[in-house]
Write a protein that holds these residues in place. Structure first.
Motif, PDB file in Angstrom:
ATOM      1  N   SER A  98      29.526  30.046  45.792  1.00 45.40           N
ATOM      2  CA  SER A  98      29.793  28.616  45.939  1.00 45.40           C
ATOM      3  C   SER A  98      28.641  27.938  46.669  1.00 45.40           C
ATOM      4  CB  SER A  98      31.113  28.386  46.691  1.00 45.40           C
ATOM      5  OG  SER A  98      31.113  29.040  47.945  1.00 45.40           O
ATOM      6  N   ASP A  99      28.664  26.622  46.703  1.00 44.14           N
ATOM      7  CA  ASP A  99      27.556  25.857  47.282  1.00 44.14           C
ATOM      8  C   ASP A  99      27.390  26.077  48.777  1.00 44.14           C
ATOM      9  OD1 ASP A  99      27.059  24.798  44.776  1.00 44.14           O
ATOM     10  OD2 ASP A  99      28.310  23.024  45.106  1.00 44.14           O
ATOM     11  N   ASP A 100      28.441  26.528  49.453  1.00 46.49           N
ATOM     12  CA  ASP A 100      28.356  26.796  50.890  1.00 46.49           C
ATOM     13  C   ASP A 100      27.868  28.202  51.201  1.00 46.49           C
ATOM     14  OD1 ASP A 100      30.535  28.296  50.171  1.00 46.49           O
ATOM     15  OD2 ASP A 100      31.965  27.273  51.471  1.00 46.49           O
ATOM     16  N   GLY A 101      27.465  28.955  50.173  1.00 50.77           N
ATOM     17  CA  GLY A 101      26.897  30.285  50.371  1.00 50.77           C
ATOM     18  C   GLY A 101      27.909  31.410  50.400  1.00 50.77           C
ATOM     19  N   LYS A 102      29.189  31.117  50.222  1.00 51.16           N
ATOM     20  CA  LYS A 102      30.196  32.171  50.205  1.00 51.16           C
ATOM     21  C   LYS A 102      30.300  32.788  48.806  1.00 51.16           C
ATOM     22  CE  LYS A 102      33.054  30.515  54.031  1.00 51.16           C
ATOM     23  NZ  LYS A 102      32.697  31.663  54.903  1.00 51.16           N
ATOM     24  N   TYR A 103      30.776  34.020  48.786  1.00 59.34           N
ATOM     25  CA  TYR A 103      30.905  34.753  47.537  1.00 59.34           C
ATOM     26  C   TYR A 103      32.389  34.889  47.195  1.00 59.34           C
ATOM     27  CZ  TYR A 103      26.024  35.820  48.329  1.00 59.34           C
ATOM     28  OH  TYR A 103      24.670  35.710  48.551  1.00 59.34           O
ATOM     29  N   HIS A 104      32.732  34.437  46.004  1.00 61.99           N
ATOM     30  CA  HIS A 104      34.125  34.425  45.573  1.00 61.99           C
ATOM     31  C   HIS A 104      34.315  35.453  44.461  1.00 61.99           C
ATOM     32  CE1 HIS A 104      35.057  30.657  47.771  1.00 61.99           C
ATOM     33  NE2 HIS A 104      33.762  30.467  47.598  1.00 61.99           N
ATOM     34  N   HIS A 135      49.204  46.903  32.834  1.00 60.69           N
ATOM     35  CA  HIS A 135      49.837  46.285  31.673  1.00 60.69           C
ATOM     36  C   HIS A 135      50.987  45.356  32.039  1.00 60.69           C
ATOM     37  CE1 HIS A 135      52.267  45.981  27.971  1.00 60.69           C
ATOM     38  NE2 HIS A 135      51.094  46.026  27.380  1.00 60.69           N
ATOM     39  N   ASP A 136      51.788  45.716  33.053  1.00 59.67           N
ATOM     40  CA  ASP A 136      52.998  44.957  33.355  1.00 59.67           C
ATOM     41  C   ASP A 136      52.940  44.181  34.667  1.00 59.67           C
ATOM     42  OD1 ASP A 136      54.123  45.995  31.034  1.00 59.67           O
ATOM     43  OD2 ASP A 136      55.036  47.692  32.090  1.00 59.67           O
ATOM     44  N   GLU A 137      52.151  44.649  35.627  1.00 63.30           N
ATOM     45  CA  GLU A 137      52.198  44.067  36.967  1.00 63.30           C
ATOM     46  C   GLU A 137      50.924  43.338  37.377  1.00 63.30           C
ATOM     47  OE1 GLU A 137      54.896  44.145  38.758  1.00 63.30           O
ATOM     48  OE2 GLU A 137      56.058  45.488  37.463  1.00 63.30           O
ATOM     49  N   SER A 138      49.908  43.348  36.520  1.00 57.75           N
ATOM     50  CA  SER A 138      48.602  42.787  36.897  1.00 57.75           C
ATOM     51  C   SER A 138      48.655  41.263  37.021  1.00 57.75           C
ATOM     52  CB  SER A 138      47.550  43.184  35.869  1.00 57.75           C
ATOM     53  OG  SER A 138      46.276  42.734  36.245  1.00 57.75           O
ATOM     54  N   LYS A 139      48.062  40.758  38.113  1.00 57.19           N
ATOM     55  CA  LYS A 139      48.039  39.322  38.362  1.00 57.19           C
ATOM     56  C   LYS A 139      46.635  38.888  38.796  1.00 57.19           C
ATOM     57  CE  LYS A 139      52.924  39.110  39.517  1.00 57.19           C
ATOM     58  NZ  LYS A 139      53.962  38.558  40.414  1.00 57.19           N
ATOM     59  N   GLY A 140      46.270  37.668  38.436  1.00 53.89           N
ATOM     60  CA  GLY A 140      44.963  37.145  38.805  1.00 53.89           C
ATOM     61  C   GLY A 140      44.901  36.804  40.276  1.00 53.89           C
ATOM     62  N   ILE A 141      43.823  37.257  40.949  1.00 55.94           N
ATOM     63  CA  ILE A 141      43.700  37.002  42.393  1.00 55.94           C
ATOM     64  C   ILE A 141      42.292  36.511  42.749  1.00 55.94           C
ATOM     65  CG2 ILE A 141      45.490  38.650  43.006  1.00 55.94           C
ATOM     66  CD1 ILE A 141      41.993  39.626  43.925  1.00 55.94           C
ATOM     67  N   HIS A 142      42.187  35.950  43.946  1.00 57.16           N
ATOM     68  CA  HIS A 142      40.939  35.404  44.476  1.00 57.16           C
ATOM     69  C   HIS A 142      40.668  36.055  45.823  1.00 57.16           C
ATOM     70  CE1 HIS A 142      39.015  31.758  46.732  1.00 57.16           C
ATOM     71  NE2 HIS A 142      38.071  32.542  46.243  1.00 57.16           N
ATOM     72  N   ALA A 143      39.433  36.492  46.038  1.00 56.10           N
ATOM     73  CA  ALA A 143      39.008  37.046  47.323  1.00 56.10           C
ATOM     74  C   ALA A 143      37.664  36.436  47.684  1.00 56.10           C
ATOM     75  CB  ALA A 143      38.916  38.568  47.259  1.00 56.10           C
ATOM     76  N   VAL A 144      37.315  36.458  48.961  1.00 58.67           N
ATOM     77  CA  VAL A 144      36.087  35.789  49.408  1.00 58.67           C
ATOM     78  C   VAL A 144      35.380  36.634  50.459  1.00 58.67           C
ATOM     79  CG1 VAL A 144      37.221  34.472  51.257  1.00 58.67           C
ATOM     80  CG2 VAL A 144      35.145  33.558  50.167  1.00 58.67           C
ATOM     81  N   SER A 145      34.046  36.496  50.512  1.00 57.18           N
ATOM     82  CA  SER A 145      33.235  37.223  51.487  1.00 57.18           C
ATOM     83  C   SER A 145      32.006  36.395  51.849  1.00 57.18           C
ATOM     84  CB  SER A 145      32.794  38.575  50.914  1.00 57.18           C
ATOM     85  OG  SER A 145      31.934  39.259  51.802  1.00 57.18           O
ATOM     86  N   ASP A 146      31.459  36.663  53.023  1.00 55.84           N
ATOM     87  CA  ASP A 146      30.192  36.044  53.424  1.00 55.84           C
ATOM     88  C   ASP A 146      29.004  36.842  52.919  1.00 55.84           C
ATOM     89  OD1 ASP A 146      31.392  33.927  54.855  1.00 55.84           O
ATOM     90  OD2 ASP A 146      31.686  35.230  56.605  1.00 55.84           O
ATOM     91  N   ASN A 147      29.278  38.024  52.378  1.00 57.07           N
ATOM     92  CA  ASN A 147      28.233  38.937  51.915  1.00 57.07           C
ATOM     93  C   ASN A 147      28.582  39.377  50.503  1.00 57.07           C
ATOM     94  OD1 ASN A 147      26.535  41.161  51.399  1.00 57.07           O
ATOM     95  ND2 ASN A 147      26.566  41.836  53.527  1.00 57.07           N
TER      96      ASN A 147
END
Length: 385
Positions: free
Chosen positions: A77-83, A100-112
Protein backbone atom coordinates in the motif's frame (compact mmCIF):
# COMPACT_ATOMS: atom_id res chain seq x y z
CA UNK A 1 44.80 -12.47 -47.15
CA UNK A 2 45.00 -15.75 -45.17
CA UNK A 3 45.89 -13.81 -42.01
CA UNK A 4 42.87 -11.55 -42.53
CA UNK A 5 40.57 -14.54 -43.02
CA UNK A 6 41.98 -16.27 -39.96
CA UNK A 7 41.62 -13.07 -37.93
CA UNK A 8 38.03 -12.65 -39.08
CA UNK A 9 37.18 -16.24 -38.12
CA UNK A 10 38.86 -15.75 -34.75
CA UNK A 11 36.85 -12.58 -34.10
CA UNK A 12 33.62 -14.39 -34.99
CA UNK A 13 34.50 -17.25 -32.66
CA UNK A 14 35.37 -14.85 -29.82
CA UNK A 15 32.14 -12.89 -30.36
CA UNK A 16 30.10 -16.10 -30.49
CA UNK A 17 31.57 -17.43 -27.26
CA UNK A 18 31.26 -14.10 -25.45
CA UNK A 19 27.64 -13.68 -26.58
CA UNK A 20 26.59 -17.07 -25.27
CA UNK A 21 24.42 -16.98 -22.16
CA UNK A 22 25.01 -19.66 -19.57
CA UNK A 23 21.81 -21.66 -19.19
CA UNK A 24 20.15 -21.13 -15.84
CA UNK A 25 16.88 -22.08 -14.21
CA UNK A 26 14.57 -19.70 -12.38
CA UNK A 27 15.48 -21.49 -9.16
CA UNK A 28 19.09 -20.31 -9.56
CA UNK A 29 17.89 -16.83 -8.60
CA UNK A 30 16.28 -17.81 -5.30
CA UNK A 31 18.12 -16.43 -2.29
CA UNK A 32 18.48 -17.66 1.31
CA UNK A 33 15.77 -16.53 3.72
CA UNK A 34 16.94 -14.03 6.34
CA UNK A 35 15.61 -14.84 9.78
CA UNK A 36 12.69 -12.74 10.98
CA UNK A 37 12.94 -14.44 14.39
CA UNK A 38 15.07 -17.21 15.92
CA UNK A 39 14.41 -20.69 14.55
CA UNK A 40 11.98 -22.63 16.74
CA UNK A 41 11.73 -26.36 17.43
CA UNK A 42 9.64 -26.71 20.59
CA UNK A 43 5.94 -26.10 20.96
CA UNK A 44 5.13 -25.72 17.26
CA UNK A 45 3.39 -27.99 14.75
CA UNK A 46 5.17 -29.82 11.97
CA UNK A 47 7.01 -32.98 10.97
CA UNK A 48 10.78 -33.16 11.64
CA UNK A 49 11.52 -32.14 8.03
CA UNK A 50 10.26 -28.59 8.72
CA UNK A 51 11.76 -28.14 12.19
CA UNK A 52 13.44 -25.94 13.29
CA UNK A 53 11.85 -23.10 11.33
CA UNK A 54 11.19 -19.38 11.39
CA UNK A 55 7.53 -19.06 12.40
CA UNK A 56 7.76 -15.29 11.79
CA UNK A 57 8.39 -15.84 8.08
CA UNK A 58 5.17 -15.32 6.11
CA UNK A 59 1.92 -16.28 7.79
CA UNK A 60 1.22 -19.19 10.09
CA UNK A 61 -0.48 -20.24 13.29
CA UNK A 62 2.62 -21.65 15.08
CA UNK A 63 0.76 -23.68 17.69
CA UNK A 64 -2.03 -24.57 15.25
CA UNK A 65 -4.71 -23.44 17.68
CA UNK A 66 -6.96 -22.13 14.92
CA UNK A 67 -5.89 -21.88 11.28
CA UNK A 68 -4.23 -23.41 8.27
CA UNK A 69 -3.25 -20.88 5.57
CA UNK A 70 -3.12 -21.25 1.78
CA UNK A 71 -3.12 -19.24 -1.49
CA UNK A 72 -2.48 -15.51 -1.60
CA UNK A 73 -0.64 -12.59 -3.09
CA UNK A 74 1.16 -9.67 -1.43
CA UNK A 75 0.17 -6.09 -2.27
CA UNK A 76 2.07 -3.01 -1.03
CA UNK A 77 0.00 0.00 0.00
CA UNK A 78 1.00 3.65 -0.32
CA UNK A 79 1.97 3.83 3.36
CA UNK A 80 4.62 1.13 2.86
CA UNK A 81 2.74 -1.72 4.53
CA UNK A 82 2.48 -5.15 2.97
CA UNK A 83 -0.97 -6.68 2.65
CA UNK A 84 -1.50 -10.38 2.17
CA UNK A 85 -4.80 -11.49 0.66
CA UNK A 86 -5.23 -15.25 0.84
CA UNK A 87 -7.30 -17.97 2.46
CA UNK A 88 -7.53 -19.98 5.65
CA UNK A 89 -9.55 -22.82 7.15
CA UNK A 90 -9.96 -24.27 10.61
CA UNK A 91 -7.41 -26.83 11.75
CA UNK A 92 -10.29 -28.88 13.19
CA UNK A 93 -10.83 -30.43 9.73
CA UNK A 94 -8.45 -32.28 7.42
CA UNK A 95 -6.74 -30.62 4.45
CA UNK A 96 -9.18 -31.82 1.78
CA UNK A 97 -12.29 -30.76 3.66
CA UNK A 98 -10.54 -27.56 4.71
CA UNK A 99 -9.75 -26.14 1.28
CA UNK A 100 -12.95 -27.38 -0.34
CA UNK A 101 -15.60 -26.74 2.33
CA UNK A 102 -14.16 -24.41 4.97
CA UNK A 103 -11.83 -22.07 3.06
CA UNK A 104 -12.50 -18.35 3.49
CA UNK A 105 -10.84 -15.23 2.10
CA UNK A 106 -8.68 -13.39 4.65
CA UNK A 107 -6.47 -10.30 4.94
CA UNK A 108 -3.18 -10.05 6.85
CA UNK A 109 -0.67 -7.20 7.13
CA UNK A 110 3.02 -6.71 7.91
CA UNK A 111 5.61 -3.94 8.02
CA UNK A 112 8.07 -6.30 6.32
CA UNK A 113 7.48 -8.19 3.07
CA UNK A 114 9.02 -11.29 4.70
CA UNK A 115 6.63 -11.13 7.64
CA UNK A 116 5.43 -11.83 10.21
CA UNK A 117 1.93 -11.12 8.89
CA UNK A 118 -0.88 -10.44 11.34
CA UNK A 119 -4.19 -12.09 10.46
CA UNK A 120 -6.88 -9.37 10.44
CA UNK A 121 -9.74 -11.70 9.67
CA UNK A 122 -12.15 -12.37 6.84
CA UNK A 123 -12.39 -10.03 3.84
CA UNK A 124 -16.05 -10.48 2.89
CA UNK A 125 -17.88 -12.16 5.82
CA UNK A 126 -21.10 -10.56 4.56
CA UNK A 127 -20.97 -12.54 1.27
CA UNK A 128 -21.53 -16.29 0.99
CA UNK A 129 -20.44 -16.80 4.61
CA UNK A 130 -16.95 -15.52 3.71
CA UNK A 131 -16.27 -18.38 1.31
CA UNK A 132 -13.10 -18.01 -0.77
CA UNK A 133 -10.25 -19.99 -2.32
CA UNK A 134 -7.46 -19.32 -4.82
CA UNK A 135 -7.62 -15.85 -3.26
CA UNK A 136 -5.30 -13.16 -4.67
CA UNK A 137 -5.08 -9.37 -4.34
CA UNK A 138 -3.88 -6.59 -6.65
CA UNK A 139 -3.98 -2.86 -7.35
CA UNK A 140 -6.25 -2.02 -10.25
CA UNK A 141 -5.33 0.39 -13.04
CA UNK A 142 -7.38 3.08 -11.27
CA UNK A 143 -5.52 2.53 -7.98
CA UNK A 144 -8.27 0.70 -6.13
CA UNK A 145 -7.58 -2.58 -4.36
CA UNK A 146 -9.13 -5.75 -5.71
CA UNK A 147 -9.34 -9.29 -4.33
CA UNK A 148 -10.39 -12.29 -6.44
CA UNK A 149 -11.73 -15.69 -5.40
CA UNK A 150 -12.23 -18.77 -7.60
CA UNK A 151 -12.05 -22.59 -7.53
CA UNK A 152 -14.83 -23.09 -4.94
CA UNK A 153 -16.66 -19.98 -6.19
CA UNK A 154 -17.52 -18.82 -9.71
CA UNK A 155 -14.73 -16.23 -9.99
CA UNK A 156 -15.71 -13.01 -8.20
CA UNK A 157 -13.99 -9.65 -7.79
CA UNK A 158 -14.24 -7.54 -4.62
CA UNK A 159 -12.96 -3.95 -4.54
CA UNK A 160 -12.14 -1.22 -2.03
CA UNK A 161 -10.53 2.22 -2.02
CA UNK A 162 -8.64 1.18 1.12
CA UNK A 163 -6.33 -1.86 1.47
CA UNK A 164 -8.02 -2.58 4.81
CA UNK A 165 -11.47 -2.59 3.24
CA UNK A 166 -14.35 -2.82 3.47
CA UNK A 167 -14.34 -4.85 0.26
CA UNK A 168 -17.58 -4.96 -1.69
CA UNK A 169 -18.56 -7.36 -4.44
CA UNK A 170 -17.98 -5.74 -7.84
CA UNK A 171 -19.25 -8.73 -9.79
CA UNK A 172 -18.45 -12.05 -11.42
CA UNK A 173 -15.76 -12.34 -14.11
CA UNK A 174 -17.26 -12.65 -17.59
CA UNK A 175 -15.82 -14.79 -20.38
CA UNK A 176 -15.91 -14.52 -24.18
CA UNK A 177 -15.09 -18.03 -25.45
CA UNK A 178 -14.04 -16.60 -28.84
CA UNK A 179 -14.53 -20.01 -30.43
CA UNK A 180 -12.42 -21.88 -27.85
CA UNK A 181 -13.57 -24.72 -25.55
CA UNK A 182 -15.42 -23.85 -22.34
CA UNK A 183 -12.94 -25.73 -20.14
CA UNK A 184 -10.11 -23.32 -20.99
CA UNK A 185 -11.87 -20.76 -18.80
CA UNK A 186 -14.01 -22.73 -16.35
CA UNK A 187 -14.50 -26.28 -15.18
CA UNK A 188 -16.28 -28.14 -17.96
CA UNK A 189 -19.80 -29.29 -17.15
CA UNK A 190 -18.91 -32.60 -18.85
CA UNK A 191 -15.81 -33.12 -16.70
CA UNK A 192 -16.69 -35.78 -14.16
CA UNK A 193 -14.06 -34.64 -11.67
CA UNK A 194 -15.49 -31.14 -11.58
CA UNK A 195 -19.03 -32.45 -11.16
CA UNK A 196 -17.94 -34.81 -8.39
CA UNK A 197 -16.22 -31.99 -6.51
CA UNK A 198 -19.16 -29.65 -6.90
CA UNK A 199 -17.24 -27.05 -8.89
CA UNK A 200 -19.20 -27.07 -12.14
CA UNK A 201 -18.64 -23.87 -14.08
CA UNK A 202 -16.23 -22.31 -11.57
CA UNK A 203 -13.06 -20.56 -12.65
CA UNK A 204 -9.87 -21.96 -11.15
CA UNK A 205 -6.41 -20.68 -10.19
CA UNK A 206 -7.26 -17.20 -11.52
CA UNK A 207 -4.27 -14.87 -11.76
CA UNK A 208 -4.91 -11.35 -13.06
CA UNK A 209 -2.15 -9.20 -14.55
CA UNK A 210 -2.27 -5.45 -15.22
CA UNK A 211 -0.84 -5.10 -18.69
CA UNK A 212 1.22 -2.01 -19.60
CA UNK A 213 -1.27 -1.21 -22.37
CA UNK A 214 -3.97 -0.54 -19.76
CA UNK A 215 -5.81 -3.83 -20.26
CA UNK A 216 -6.27 -6.78 -17.91
CA UNK A 217 -5.12 -10.32 -18.60
CA UNK A 218 -6.15 -13.53 -16.84
CA UNK A 219 -4.12 -16.71 -16.80
CA UNK A 220 -6.43 -19.39 -15.33
CA UNK A 221 -5.57 -22.97 -14.45
CA UNK A 222 -5.56 -23.94 -18.14
CA UNK A 223 -2.90 -21.24 -18.85
CA UNK A 224 -4.91 -20.11 -21.89
CA UNK A 225 -4.33 -16.31 -22.15
CA UNK A 226 -7.53 -14.30 -21.68
CA UNK A 227 -7.69 -10.56 -22.42
CA UNK A 228 -10.11 -7.84 -21.27
CA UNK A 229 -10.15 -4.41 -22.89
CA UNK A 230 -13.18 -3.44 -20.79
CA UNK A 231 -12.03 -3.46 -17.18
CA UNK A 232 -11.34 -6.03 -14.52
CA UNK A 233 -14.66 -7.88 -14.87
CA UNK A 234 -14.22 -8.35 -18.61
CA UNK A 235 -15.51 -9.92 -20.69
CA UNK A 236 -12.18 -11.71 -21.04
CA UNK A 237 -11.70 -13.05 -24.55
CA UNK A 238 -9.83 -16.35 -24.76
CA UNK A 239 -6.89 -15.59 -27.06
CA UNK A 240 -5.27 -19.00 -27.47
CA UNK A 241 -4.79 -22.55 -26.28
CA UNK A 242 -2.88 -23.72 -23.21
CA UNK A 243 0.65 -22.33 -23.40
CA UNK A 244 2.19 -25.72 -22.59
CA UNK A 245 0.45 -27.93 -25.19
CA UNK A 246 3.18 -27.72 -27.83
CA UNK A 247 5.92 -28.59 -25.35
CA UNK A 248 3.99 -31.24 -23.42
CA UNK A 249 1.24 -32.67 -25.63
CA UNK A 250 1.30 -35.89 -23.62
CA UNK A 251 0.41 -34.21 -20.32
CA UNK A 252 -2.99 -34.72 -18.78
CA UNK A 253 -4.26 -31.14 -18.82
CA UNK A 254 -5.79 -31.52 -15.35
CA UNK A 255 -2.33 -32.31 -13.98
CA UNK A 256 -1.16 -28.74 -14.67
CA UNK A 257 -2.13 -26.19 -12.04
CA UNK A 258 -1.24 -23.05 -10.10
CA UNK A 259 0.05 -20.83 -12.93
CA UNK A 260 1.49 -17.42 -12.12
CA UNK A 261 2.04 -14.57 -14.56
CA UNK A 262 4.11 -11.39 -14.43
CA UNK A 263 5.62 -8.82 -16.78
CA UNK A 264 9.01 -7.12 -16.96
CA UNK A 265 10.26 -4.70 -19.60
CA UNK A 266 8.82 -6.34 -22.68
CA UNK A 267 8.69 -9.96 -21.50
CA UNK A 268 5.69 -11.82 -20.09
CA UNK A 269 6.41 -14.81 -17.87
CA UNK A 270 4.28 -17.79 -16.86
CA UNK A 271 5.25 -20.53 -14.44
CA UNK A 272 2.93 -23.54 -14.05
CA UNK A 273 3.18 -26.64 -11.86
CA UNK A 274 2.90 -30.24 -13.08
CA UNK A 275 1.80 -31.66 -9.75
CA UNK A 276 2.41 -35.42 -10.36
CA UNK A 277 6.14 -34.74 -10.85
CA UNK A 278 6.21 -31.67 -8.57
CA UNK A 279 7.92 -29.79 -11.39
CA UNK A 280 7.21 -26.15 -12.24
CA UNK A 281 7.80 -25.07 -15.86
CA UNK A 282 8.66 -21.61 -17.24
CA UNK A 283 7.33 -19.97 -20.42
CA UNK A 284 7.80 -16.49 -21.93
CA UNK A 285 6.13 -14.32 -24.56
CA UNK A 286 6.79 -10.85 -25.95
CA UNK A 287 3.14 -9.84 -26.17
CA UNK A 288 1.59 -12.08 -23.53
CA UNK A 289 -0.77 -13.61 -26.07
CA UNK A 290 1.17 -15.36 -28.83
CA UNK A 291 4.39 -17.29 -29.34
CA UNK A 292 4.79 -18.62 -25.82
CA UNK A 293 8.22 -20.23 -25.70
CA UNK A 294 9.41 -22.86 -23.24
CA UNK A 295 12.34 -21.72 -21.10
CA UNK A 296 12.84 -24.96 -19.23
CA UNK A 297 12.19 -26.13 -15.69
CA UNK A 298 11.67 -23.27 -13.26
CA UNK A 299 12.20 -25.39 -10.17
CA UNK A 300 11.43 -28.78 -8.69
CA UNK A 301 10.13 -29.56 -5.26
CA UNK A 302 13.44 -31.26 -4.43
CA UNK A 303 15.42 -28.02 -4.85
CA UNK A 304 16.65 -26.38 -1.65
CA UNK A 305 14.29 -23.45 -2.03
CA UNK A 306 13.60 -23.00 1.67
CA UNK A 307 17.16 -22.44 2.87
CA UNK A 308 17.93 -19.92 5.60
CA UNK A 309 20.98 -17.70 5.67
CA UNK A 310 22.43 -20.04 8.33
CA UNK A 311 22.22 -22.97 5.82
CA UNK A 312 19.38 -24.80 7.61
CA UNK A 313 16.77 -26.09 5.13
CA UNK A 314 13.07 -26.79 5.64
CA UNK A 315 11.92 -29.65 3.40
CA UNK A 316 8.21 -29.02 2.85
CA UNK A 317 6.45 -32.05 1.33
CA UNK A 318 3.92 -30.06 -0.70
CA UNK A 319 5.09 -26.82 -2.33
CA UNK A 320 2.32 -25.12 -4.28
CA UNK A 321 0.76 -21.81 -5.38
CA UNK A 322 4.07 -20.09 -6.24
CA UNK A 323 3.19 -16.40 -6.62
CA UNK A 324 5.74 -13.64 -7.36
CA UNK A 325 5.75 -10.32 -5.55
CA UNK A 326 6.86 -7.56 -7.93
CA UNK A 327 8.25 -4.18 -6.82
CA UNK A 328 9.92 -1.51 -8.96
CA UNK A 329 9.51 -3.71 -12.01
CA UNK A 330 11.28 -6.79 -10.67
CA UNK A 331 10.25 -9.90 -8.76
CA UNK A 332 11.77 -9.50 -5.31
CA UNK A 333 10.11 -12.40 -3.50
CA UNK A 334 8.04 -15.48 -4.27
CA UNK A 335 5.45 -16.76 -1.84
CA UNK A 336 4.47 -20.40 -1.47
CA UNK A 337 1.69 -22.40 0.16
CA UNK A 338 3.40 -25.30 1.91
CA UNK A 339 2.38 -28.43 3.81
CA UNK A 340 4.67 -30.50 6.04
CA UNK A 341 3.19 -33.92 5.11
CA UNK A 342 1.22 -35.48 2.27
CA UNK A 343 -2.24 -34.01 1.95
CA UNK A 344 -3.93 -37.23 3.08
CA UNK A 345 -1.82 -37.21 6.24
CA UNK A 346 -2.94 -33.76 7.41
CA UNK A 347 -5.81 -34.78 9.70
CA UNK A 348 -8.17 -32.79 11.87
CA UNK A 349 -6.82 -31.52 15.19
CA UNK A 350 -3.33 -32.95 14.65
CA UNK A 351 0.18 -31.51 14.59
CA UNK A 352 0.41 -31.12 10.81
CA UNK A 353 -0.62 -28.07 8.84
CA UNK A 354 0.03 -25.50 6.16
CA UNK A 355 1.37 -21.97 6.06
CA UNK A 356 2.64 -19.24 3.76
CA UNK A 357 6.41 -18.94 3.21
CA UNK A 358 8.12 -15.91 1.63
CA UNK A 359 11.40 -16.53 -0.23
CA UNK A 360 13.69 -13.74 -1.53
CA UNK A 361 14.36 -13.69 -5.26
CA UNK A 362 17.03 -11.77 -7.21
CA UNK A 363 14.65 -10.43 -9.84
CA UNK A 364 17.09 -7.85 -11.17
CA UNK A 365 19.69 -10.52 -12.00
CA UNK A 366 16.97 -12.80 -13.37
CA UNK A 367 15.62 -10.08 -15.68
CA UNK A 368 19.11 -9.19 -16.88
CA UNK A 369 19.72 -12.86 -17.65
CA UNK A 370 16.42 -13.28 -19.50
CA UNK A 371 17.00 -10.14 -21.60
CA UNK A 372 20.48 -11.32 -22.58
CA UNK A 373 19.09 -14.73 -23.43
CA UNK A 374 16.16 -13.42 -25.48
CA UNK A 375 17.72 -10.24 -26.92
CA UNK A 376 18.08 -11.39 -30.53
CA UNK A 377 14.69 -13.09 -30.55
CA UNK A 378 13.10 -9.97 -29.07
CA UNK A 379 14.64 -7.75 -31.74
CA UNK A 380 13.33 -10.08 -34.44
CA UNK A 381 9.87 -10.07 -32.83
CA UNK A 382 9.78 -6.26 -32.63
CA UNK A 383 10.88 -5.93 -36.26
CA UNK A 384 8.43 -8.41 -37.73
CA UNK A 385 5.70 -7.09 -40.02
Amino acid sequence: MKKLVHASILCILIWSCSSKVEEKMLVDFFQPMPLQAPLVSDGIWGAPNVIPRDTANGLEDPKLKNWNYWDGRIVKSDDGKYHFYGSRWTQSVNHSKGWHDESKGIHAVSDNVMGPYKDLGEIWPQWNNGKGSNVIGLRMHDGRYAVITSEITKGEVFVSDNPNGPFKLLGEIKIDLNGFPYELARYDENNKGAVKNGMVGNMSNVKILLRPDGNYMIIPRSTAPMLSTNGILGPYKIMGDRVFVKQFPEYNVWHMEDPSVWYNNGIYHIIVNHWPTKTTHHFTSFDGINDWEYQGVAFKKEANIFKYTNEIVNDWVFVERATPYVENGHVTHIIFSVLDVKKGQDKANDKHGSKIVVVPFDGKAFDDYMHRKLKLKKEAFNNKD
